[in-house]
Design an enzyme around this catalytic site. Structure first.
Site: not given
Ligand code: NAP
Length: 275
Positions: A20-21, A41, A65-66, A153, A160, A189, A191-192
Site C-alpha cells: 500500500s502507498i 478496515q 470504515d470511512v 478507470y 478523483k 503502482i 497494489t491491491l
C-alpha cells in the site's frame, strides 16, 4: 523550519498490505522520527496486524470504515491526543462500474465510488479538525484519470476529480488555522486497489515507455513527496495537486512518435525538427 519529525504524530488511513502507498508513507514519516496512528478496515485486520504489531513507531491502530459516520467518530474518540499530519489513501469503486462502459454506470455505483473515494476526505477532515494541531498537513492520493480519460478507470476518474476539488475547498476551510490540504497524483503502482483497474499492466508499460524518466514511480517516490507536503518543508503549499508520475503528465505527445509507424501511415516516418 523543522524537517526532523521527532515528537510529531501522524494519522494514516488506507494500509491494506505491505504494498500500500499508505504503508510507504507511514514508513517514510517514521524514518524522520514521527509516530503513526493507523486507521484500518476490519476485513484487513489479520493482514495489517502482521505489519502493525511490534512496530515501535506505531502508537495505535483502530478500525475505521470511512463510509460510516459512527465508525469515523469512534476512531477519533479512541485515537488519543492531537496530530500534526493526516494521510488519506482510500479509494473504491464497485467492480460492476469498473468493468462496464461508463455510460452504463448505475447511480448506486456512482454514489458508492464518490462516497468512499472523495467524500471520505471531507468526513475525515471534519472529525479530525479538532484534533489537528495548527499548521498540520493533510495529504490525499489521486490519479491522472481525474484530468484525462484513462482506459478502464471510468467512474474513478470522476471520483478523483471530485477529490481534487475537495482538496482545494478543504484548504480554504482549514487555512485559517494554517492547516494545509494537498493531493498527490501518483503514477500507476502495483497494489491491491490497482489490480481492480482493467488493463492495468498495459497502463504500467505505456507509462514507463512514455514518461520522461522512462520508468514507473514507486511507493517510495510518492512517500518522499508526501513527506515534503506533510512537513514544514511544504509550509507554503496548500490546495495543490502535485504530480509524482515520472513526468508523464508533462508530455503531450511521446518524443519517439517520429519512430512509430501507425497503421495506414506512409512508409517514411514523420521527421520532426528543422530540416
Ligand atoms: P491499496 O493498498 O489497496 O489501498 C487502498 C485502501 O483504501 C485499501 O485499504 C482499501 O480497502 C481502502 N478502503 C476502501 N474503502 C474503504 C473504507 N470504506 N474505509 C476505509 N478504507 C477503505 O491501494 P493503493 O494503490 O495504495 O491506494 C491508495 C490510494 O492511492 C488510493 O486513493 C488510490 O486511488 C491512490 N492511487 C493509487 C495509484 C496506483 O496505481 N496504485 C495511483 C494513483 C493513486 P478495500 O480494499 O476494502 O477497498
Amino acid at each position: 523550519m523543522t524537517f526532523d519529525l521527532k515528537g510529531k504524530r501522524a494519522l494514516v488511513f488506507g494500509v491494506a498490505s505491505e504494498d500500500s502507498i499508505a504503508w510507504a508513507i507511514a514508513q517514510e514519516l517514521a524514518r524522520h522520527g514521527a509516530t503513526v496512528t493507523m486507521g484500518y478496515q476490519k476485513r484487513f485486520l489479520s493482514r495489517v496486524m502482521g505489519l502493525f504489531k511490534d512496530t515501535p513507531w506505531i502508537d495505535g491502530w483502530h478500525e475505521c470504515d470511512v463510509t460510516q459516520e459512527d465508525s469515523v467518530q469512534r476512531f477519533f474518540e479512541e485515537a488519543e491526543g492531537t496530530f500534526d499530519m493526516m494521510v488519506h489513501c482510500i479509494a473504491f469503486a464497485p467492480a460492476t462500474a469498473l468493468q462496464d462502459e461508463l455510460i452504463r454506470t448505475t447511480s448506486e455505483d456512482f454514489g458508492t465510488a464518490l462516497d468512499v473515494s472523495a467524500y471520505s476526505l471531507v468526513r475525515l477532515c471534519r472529525f479530525a479538525e479538532p484534533k489537528l494541531n495548527d499548521g498540520a498537513g493533510v495529504v490525499c492520493l489521486t490519479y491522472l484519470g481525474a484530468d484525462r480519460v484513462v482506459p478502464g478507470y471510468r467512474v474513478m476518474g470522476t471520483a478523483k476529480a471530485a477529490l481534487q476539488e475537495l482538496t482545494r475547498e478543504l484548504a480554504v476551510c482549514m487555512g485559517g488555522r494554517a492547516i494545509r490540504v494537498n493531493a498527490i497524483s501518483a503514477g500507476p503502482i502495483r497494489t491491491l486497489a490497482a489490480s481492480g483497474v482493467p488493463g492495468f499492466d498495459n497502463i504500467l508499460d505505456w507509462m514507463a515507455h512514455s514518461a520522461p524518466l522512462k520508468r514507473n514511480v514507486t511507493q517510495q517516490d510518492v512517500a518522499r513527496s508526501a513527506l515534503f507536503m506533510l512537513s514544514d518543508l511544504g509550509s507554503g503549499v496548500t490546495g495543490q495537486t502535485l504530480y509524482v508520475d515520472a513526468g508523464y503528465s508533462a508530455v503531450g505527445v511521446p518524443p519517439e512518435l517520429d519512430k512509430v509507424r501507425l497503421p495506414g501511415q506512409a512508409a517514411k516516418p514523420i521527421a520532426f525538427g528543422v530540416q
